[in-house]
Design an enzyme around this catalytic site. Structure first.
Site, short mmCIF file in Angstrom:
data_model
loop_
_atom_site.label_atom_id
_atom_site.label_comp_id
_atom_site.label_asym_id
_atom_site.label_seq_id
_atom_site.Cartn_x
_atom_site.Cartn_y
_atom_site.Cartn_z
N ASP A 1 0.83 -1.20 0.00
CA ASP A 1 0.00 0.00 0.00
C ASP A 1 0.87 1.26 0.00
O ASP A 1 0.35 2.38 -0.08
CB ASP A 1 -1.00 0.00 1.15
CG ASP A 1 -0.37 -0.19 2.52
OD1 ASP A 1 0.88 -0.21 2.61
OD2 ASP A 1 -1.12 -0.31 3.51
N SER A 2 2.19 1.06 0.02
CA SER A 2 3.12 2.15 -0.22
C SER A 2 2.87 2.81 -1.57
O SER A 2 3.33 3.93 -1.82
CB SER A 2 4.57 1.65 -0.15
OG SER A 2 4.75 0.51 -0.99
N GLU B 1 9.58 -4.07 10.54
CA GLU B 1 10.03 -2.79 10.00
C GLU B 1 10.51 -1.86 11.10
O GLU B 1 9.81 -1.64 12.09
CB GLU B 1 8.91 -2.10 9.21
CG GLU B 1 9.34 -0.77 8.62
CD GLU B 1 8.34 -0.16 7.65
OE1 GLU B 1 8.59 0.96 7.17
OE2 GLU B 1 7.32 -0.82 7.36
N LYS C 1 -0.92 -9.67 3.18
CA LYS C 1 -0.17 -9.03 4.27
C LYS C 1 -1.07 -8.10 5.07
O LYS C 1 -1.80 -7.30 4.48
CB LYS C 1 1.04 -8.26 3.75
CG LYS C 1 1.94 -7.74 4.90
CD LYS C 1 3.30 -7.28 4.40
CE LYS C 1 3.27 -5.89 3.84
NZ LYS C 1 2.93 -4.84 4.86
N ASP D 1 -0.82 -6.25 0.14
CA ASP D 1 -1.31 -5.62 1.36
C ASP D 1 -2.83 -5.51 1.36
O ASP D 1 -3.43 -5.07 0.37
CB ASP D 1 -0.76 -4.20 1.49
CG ASP D 1 0.60 -4.14 2.14
OD1 ASP D 1 0.91 -5.02 2.95
OD2 ASP D 1 1.36 -3.18 1.85
N GLU E 1 -1.28 -5.71 8.95
CA GLU E 1 -0.48 -5.05 9.97
C GLU E 1 -1.13 -5.18 11.34
O GLU E 1 -2.34 -4.94 11.48
CB GLU E 1 -0.33 -3.55 9.64
CG GLU E 1 0.41 -3.28 8.35
CD GLU E 1 0.60 -1.80 8.07
OE1 GLU E 1 1.12 -1.47 7.00
OE2 GLU E 1 0.24 -0.97 8.94
#
EC number: 2.1.2.11
Length: 266
Positions: free
Chosen positions: A43-44, A179, A110, A82, A112
């Site tokens: 999602d970057s 990270e 993925k 993501d 978070e």
């Protein structure tokens, strides 16, 4: 083709592996040629493709579109995608949105968070959807953290991250991403869990490394993060090409020359 079994064997054998973010077909083909092991449709893309200040505006449809681009163009890498901000708050919506990304071509979803994700991880695993859990600096929580800061410093915070890592693996997570955590903590997590661990700004002792493609090509807007290296202008990239940069990154991670101490946190 790289699979989860491949990465598990890499971990068992002590072989480092690579991951890069990617969002379109041309770069995906270049990464295939360079034998990049895994690709993350992150999602970057909200920041490096769409021009947002954070990853928060990215939608599931955005992610599915870019995931399909990669899946059509690279048949060798393991593809991670993501789930974006607020797309997996409830179990039903998480299942529906995971299905969209898997049908677009992702091999692993993925997400978070920490132990609060355990029920979701187990549900997805039972439905045949592997998960990669992102711990440490989780960009979707940037407003909670008060900015992009190193996480897991201090005994209490470090123990919490280690406990979360163990909990999500016990729940069925297939991979972890760490990270911006102290290198010593990342090493402890990597040694404590049975699944492969991918690091970014987490030292050299994780099983694999990931970078945002634009960062490792020197395409940085504003201050460059400490953990990146410009492989495009590196003198070892004798081709002075993007393909050469990808190949040099692959080589550097495999041989252990990247990352170095200058790329990590204590």
């Amino acid at each position: 083709m790289t699979t989860l079994s491949t990465l598990n064997k890499f971990k068992k054998d002590g072989t480092k592996f690579t991951c890069l973010t990617c969002y379109d077909a041309m770069f995906a083909r270049m990464m295939e040629k360079a034998q990049i092991d895994t690709i993350l449709i992150g999602d970057s893309l909200g920041m490096v493709v769409q021009g947002h200040d954070s990853t928060l505006p990215v939608t599931v449809d955005d992610m599915a579109y870019h995931t399909a681009n990669i899946a059509r163009s690279n048949k060798q890498a393991l593809i991670l995608a993501d789930l974006p901000f607020m797309s997996y708050v409830t179990l039903p919506e998480a299942v529906v949105n995971s299905r969209k990304l898997m049908q677009a071509g992702a091999h692993v979803i993925k997400i978070e968070g920490g132990c609060e994700l355990c029920e979701l991880i187990t549900t997805l695993a039972q439905a045949g959807t592997p998960t990669c859990v992102h711990l440490g600096l989780t960009p979707q929580s940037v407003n909670v953290f008060g900015g992009y800061k190193v996480q897991g410093r201090g005994n209490e915070a470090g123990q919490k991250l280690l406990d979360d890592a163990k909990a999500v693996v016990d729940a069925g997570a297939a991979l972890l991403v760490l990270e911006c955590v102290p290198a010593e903590l990342a090493k402890a997590v990597t040694e404590a869990v049975a699944v492969p661990v991918i690091g970014i700004g987490a030292g050299a002792d994780t099983d694999g490394q990931v970078l945002v493609m634009h960062d490792m090509l020197g395409m940085v807007h504003g201050r460059a993060p400490r953990f990146i290296h410009d492989f495009l202008t590196d003198e070892r990239n004798t081709e002075h090409s993007i393909e050469g940069a990808f190949a040099l990154y692959q080589q550097s991670v495999k041989e252990g020359s990247f990352p170095t101490e200058q790329h990590q946190f204590s």
